[in-house]
Design a protein around this motif. Structure first.
Motif, PDB file in Angstrom:
ATOM      1  N   TYR A   1     -16.634   7.763  59.781  1.00 19.03           N
ATOM      2  CA  TYR A   1     -16.368   7.586  58.362  1.00 19.03           C
ATOM      3  C   TYR A   1     -15.030   6.606  58.397  1.00 19.03           C
ATOM      4  O   TYR A   1     -15.081   5.805  57.762  1.00 19.03           O
ATOM      5  N   ASN A   2     -14.034   7.218  59.838  1.00 18.55           N
ATOM      6  CA  ASN A   2     -12.972   6.667  59.163  1.00 18.55           C
ATOM      7  C   ASN A   2     -13.362   5.105  59.646  1.00 18.55           C
ATOM      8  O   ASN A   2     -12.502   4.026  59.367  1.00 18.55           O
ATOM      9  N   GLU A   3     -14.332   4.776  60.332  1.00 15.07           N
ATOM     10  CA  GLU A   3     -14.118   3.527  60.899  1.00 15.07           C
ATOM     11  C   GLU A   3     -15.484   2.621  60.044  1.00 15.07           C
ATOM     12  O   GLU A   3     -14.432   1.367  59.818  1.00 15.07           O
ATOM     13  N   GLN A   4     -15.959   3.540  59.206  1.00 10.94           N
ATOM     14  CA  GLN A   4     -16.454   2.665  58.232  1.00 10.94           C
ATOM     15  C   GLN A   4     -15.494   2.673  56.836  1.00 10.94           C
ATOM     16  O   GLN A   4     -15.719   1.299  56.167  1.00 10.94           O
ATOM     17  N   ARG A   5     -14.508   3.681  56.403  1.00 12.05           N
ATOM     18  CA  ARG A   5     -13.744   3.152  55.581  1.00 12.05           C
ATOM     19  C   ARG A   5     -13.069   1.914  55.931  1.00 12.05           C
ATOM     20  O   ARG A   5     -12.595   1.474  55.157  1.00 12.05           O
ATOM     21  N   TYR A   6     -12.305   1.648  57.618  1.00 13.53           N
ATOM     22  CA  TYR A   6     -11.193   0.532  57.877  1.00 13.53           C
ATOM     23  C   TYR A   6     -12.480  -0.533  58.170  1.00 13.53           C
ATOM     24  O   TYR A   6     -11.465  -1.359  56.939  1.00 13.53           O
ATOM     25  N   ASN A   7     -13.537  -0.563  57.900  1.00 11.13           N
ATOM     26  CA  ASN A   7     -14.537  -1.510  57.977  1.00 11.13           C
ATOM     27  C   ASN A   7     -14.336  -2.045  56.526  1.00 11.13           C
ATOM     28  O   ASN A   7     -14.561  -3.044  56.010  1.00 11.13           O
ATOM     29  N   ARG A   8     -15.101  -1.323  55.448  1.00 14.98           N
ATOM     30  CA  ARG A   8     -14.931  -1.517  53.887  1.00 14.98           C
ATOM     31  C   ARG A   8     -13.435  -2.122  53.294  1.00 14.98           C
ATOM     32  O   ARG A   8     -13.275  -3.850  52.495  1.00 14.98           O
TER      33      ARG A   8
ATOM     34  N   ASN B   1       0.028   5.686  71.522  1.00 16.05           N
ATOM     35  CA  ASN B   1      -0.005   6.711  70.003  1.00 16.05           C
ATOM     36  C   ASN B   1      -0.836   5.840  69.018  1.00 16.05           C
ATOM     37  O   ASN B   1      -0.999   6.061  68.277  1.00 16.05           O
ATOM     38  N   VAL B   2      -1.286   4.287  69.169  1.00 20.41           N
ATOM     39  CA  VAL B   2      -2.086   3.723  68.316  1.00 20.41           C
ATOM     40  C   VAL B   2      -3.294   4.066  69.053  1.00 20.41           C
ATOM     41  O   VAL B   2      -4.107   2.992  67.934  1.00 20.41           O
ATOM     42  N   LYS B   3      -4.062   4.258  70.026  1.00 23.30           N
ATOM     43  CA  LYS B   3      -5.161   4.300  70.080  1.00 23.30           C
ATOM     44  C   LYS B   3      -6.420   4.659  69.523  1.00 23.30           C
ATOM     45  O   LYS B   3      -7.255   4.474  69.301  1.00 23.30           O
ATOM     46  N   ASN B   4      -6.069   5.621  68.286  1.00 24.98           N
ATOM     47  CA  ASN B   4      -6.867   6.433  67.709  1.00 24.98           C
ATOM     48  C   ASN B   4      -6.886   5.548  65.746  1.00 24.98           C
ATOM     49  O   ASN B   4      -6.703   5.929  65.185  1.00 24.98           O
ATOM     50  N   ASN B   5      -5.799   4.926  66.368  1.00 13.55           N
ATOM     51  CA  ASN B   5      -5.555   4.000  64.872  1.00 13.55           C
ATOM     52  C   ASN B   5      -6.147   2.583  64.648  1.00 13.55           C
ATOM     53  O   ASN B   5      -6.142   2.119  65.613  1.00 13.55           O
ATOM     54  N   GLN B   6      -6.208   2.073  63.609  1.00 14.51           N
ATOM     55  CA  GLN B   6      -7.002   1.084  63.326  1.00 14.51           C
ATOM     56  C   GLN B   6      -5.763  -0.129  63.843  1.00 14.51           C
ATOM     57  O   GLN B   6      -5.002   0.084  63.172  1.00 14.51           O
ATOM     58  N   MET B   7      -6.694  -1.223  64.024  1.00 15.02           N
ATOM     59  CA  MET B   7      -5.373  -2.693  63.696  1.00 15.02           C
ATOM     60  C   MET B   7      -5.203  -3.446  62.595  1.00 15.02           C
ATOM     61  O   MET B   7      -5.551  -2.902  61.890  1.00 15.02           O
ATOM     62  N   PRO B   8      -3.877  -3.302  63.039  1.00 15.34           N
ATOM     63  CA  PRO B   8      -3.491  -3.805  60.919  1.00 15.34           C
ATOM     64  C   PRO B   8      -4.345  -4.790  60.484  1.00 15.34           C
ATOM     65  O   PRO B   8      -4.934  -5.259  61.658  1.00 15.34           O
ATOM     66  N   ILE B   9      -4.479  -4.571  59.366  1.00 12.92           N
ATOM     67  CA  ILE B   9      -4.679  -6.087  58.415  1.00 12.92           C
ATOM     68  C   ILE B   9      -4.128  -7.137  57.711  1.00 12.92           C
ATOM     69  O   ILE B   9      -3.575  -6.021  57.004  1.00 12.92           O
TER      70      ILE B   9
END
Length: 202
Positions: free
Chosen positions: A9-16, A115-123
């Motif tokens: 869900y987080n990946e899909q939200r990030y991609n949107r 500690n950024v491993k589970n976070n997405q990169m900045p957009i």
């Protein structure tokens, strides 16, 4: 199982969000650089030529009179939807072109942080360079903590070859949005001020 669903869900939200911000950034580039709007003239000419060729091609098909109305509506729909797809694709491409270098630089800065491993990169959401002063204003959507952004300031300046004016701030340009980082910068790296150095020998 729940962790996997949450992660997806987080990946899909990030991609949107990334797709949407590409459109926002692309529109902003068209406003910042009016010369880019010549693309629409080329697109209009291309679509006119395509429409003429498409109509000639479809005239070779024989459609039953009972289906003629449905066929005409389908052709009209196609001729409307294709330009819309091209417009969105061009705007997203402009947004991608404006964002790819800055986002790649930040991936180098933050990509090896545990500690950024589970976070997405900045957009990149907004980017504008003032012609008069040469100052570039950037705004990013990010899930990385403000603390880590400030800790990484020197690394950001190094990789982007810039010096930040003022400080990195949270909340976007108007400081009223969550998960937004904003900073202004000028070209070329400047060393961090180290104060007055004293020689103990004297």
């Amino acid at each position: 199982m729940e962790d996997r669903e949450v992660r997806r869900y987080n990946e899909q939200r990030y991609n949107r969000k990334r797709q949407w911000y590409r459109v926002v950034l692309g529109v902003e580039q068209l406003c910042n650089y009016p010369l880019l709007n010549v693309i629409w003239v080329c697109l209009a000419i291309g679509m006119y030529v395509f429409e003429r060729m498409f109509k000639r091609f479809m005239e070779s098909f024989h459609v039953y009179s009972a289906l003629q109305s449905v066929f005409n509506h389908c052709m009209t729909f196609i001729m409307i939807i294709i330009p819309i797809i091209f417009v969105i694709a061009i705007i997203q491409l402009l947004g991608y072109a404006a964002a790819v270098k800055d986002e790649a630089d930040l991936q180098i800065v933050f990509g090896d942080k545990r500690n950024v491993k589970n976070n997405q990169m900045p957009i990149l959401v907004h980017k504008k360079k003032e012609k008069s002063s040469g100052v570039t204003k950037r705004e990013f959507y990010t899930t990385i903590s403000m603390e880590l952004w400030k800790e990484s300031t020197e690394a950001i300046c190094d990789i982007m070859n810039i010096h930040i004016l003022g400080e990195i701030t949270y909340g976007g340009r108007k400081k009223d949005k969550g998960n937004r980082i904003y900073f202004e910068s000028a070209q070329n790296r400047k060393p961090k001020e180290r104060g007055i150095l004293y020689d103990d020998i004297f």
